[in-house]
Design an enzyme around this catalytic site. Structure first.
Site, short mmCIF file in Angstrom:
data_model
loop_
_atom_site.label_atom_id
_atom_site.label_comp_id
_atom_site.label_asym_id
_atom_site.label_seq_id
_atom_site.Cartn_x
_atom_site.Cartn_y
_atom_site.Cartn_z
N THR A 76 0.92 -1.09 0.01
CA THR A 76 -0.12 0.10 0.01
C THR A 76 0.96 1.07 0.10
OG1 THR A 76 -1.99 -1.25 1.33
CG2 THR A 76 -1.85 1.14 1.25
N ARG A 77 2.06 1.32 0.75
CA ARG A 77 2.92 2.34 0.90
C ARG A 77 3.50 2.84 -0.53
NH1 ARG A 77 6.50 1.33 5.83
NH2 ARG A 77 7.51 2.96 5.14
N MET A 78 3.44 2.00 -1.29
CA MET A 78 3.90 2.25 -2.88
C MET A 78 3.38 3.01 -3.76
SD MET A 78 7.07 0.34 -2.69
CE MET A 78 7.44 0.40 -4.21
#
Length: 245
Positions: free
Chosen positions: A13-15
């Site tokens: 998700t943090r990408m």
């Protein structure tokens, strides 16, 4: 002969990207490709990639990779659950099983060979790769007995003040004997805040059953750096080099 399980199911998700995290490029090749190269360097007789988020795309990308099988993790319920999803592909395996992360691309073959040698020489059921840090931060602490055997991995949020003072921490890479892995994986519970099944709980289960659990140290923490964001990817881009088999 060695089997390798690669945990590659996460969405990342943090990408902030629709592309699965393990397919993001680093030095012109995907993160997962770097980890698969490592498995090849180690002459793995069987490789199992545990996929989940956009599983079809990941499988299509690596459909022609030799000795590679796929296991699906749906839904994603933690690292222990991920390896359990790979268990059917290991049912007939009798040797050691190396567990790698699909978003850790810099691990060197020599470091893994040293881990495997420690595992074999000590006759361990499970051996954990650790690292010693001056500032261990929020990493899980490796708790050992006076004989130097690993007895449990304590997450930072659950650690006492004495345990937080431990500087040897979990790097997230493991090698286990297939029989021990398959016997004890189903015993991992999910009594935690996330209701997930953590592979780290395997250490205490094996220790309580009288199985030997050991550890080996990674010489350079950069080798086990996981990539969780585009910023981390950019920071590590200049430091990548191919595995020296």
């Amino acid at each position: 002969m060695l089997a390798v399980v690669i945990l590659a199911a996460g969405k990342g998700t943090r990408m902030k990207s629709d592309l699965p995290k393990v397919l993001h490029p680093l030095a012109g090749r995907s993160l997962l490709a770097h980890v698969l190269d490592l498995a090849q360097c180690l002459d793995a007789g069987r490789i199992v990639a545990v996929v989940g988020h956009q599983a079809d795309l990941v499988q299509e990308t690596f459909a022609q990779f030799p000795n590679l099988r796929f296991a699906r993790q749906q839904p994603q319920l933690g690292t222990g659950h991920a390896v359990l999803c790979a268990a059917p592909e290991l049912a007939d395996w009798t040797g050691p099983v190396l567990i790698l992360c699909g978003d850790v691309p810099l691990l060197k073959p020599d470091t893994v060979r040293a881990l495997l040698a420690t595992h074999a020489n000590q006759g361990n059921a499970l051996t954990v790769l650790g690292m010693e840090l001056d500032d261990p931060g929020s990493y899980g602490r490796l708790v050992t007995n006076p004989a130097g055997q690993l007895t449990r991995i304590v997450e930072f949020r659950d650690a006492s003040q004495d345990q937080r003072a431990i500087r040897v921490v979990n790097a997230g890479i493991y090698v286990a004997q297939a029989a021990d892995l398959l016997e004890f994986l189903p015993q991992i519970g999910n009594d935690n805040d996330q209701k997930e099944y953590y592979l780290t709980d395997l250490v205490q289960l094996l220790d309580q059953a009288g199985r030997r659990v050991g550890l080996a140290l990674c010489p350079d923490p950069l080798e086990v750096a996981g990539i969780n964001s585009k910023e981390e990817l950019a920071a590590i881009e200049a430091r990548i080099s191919g595995p020296a088999c």
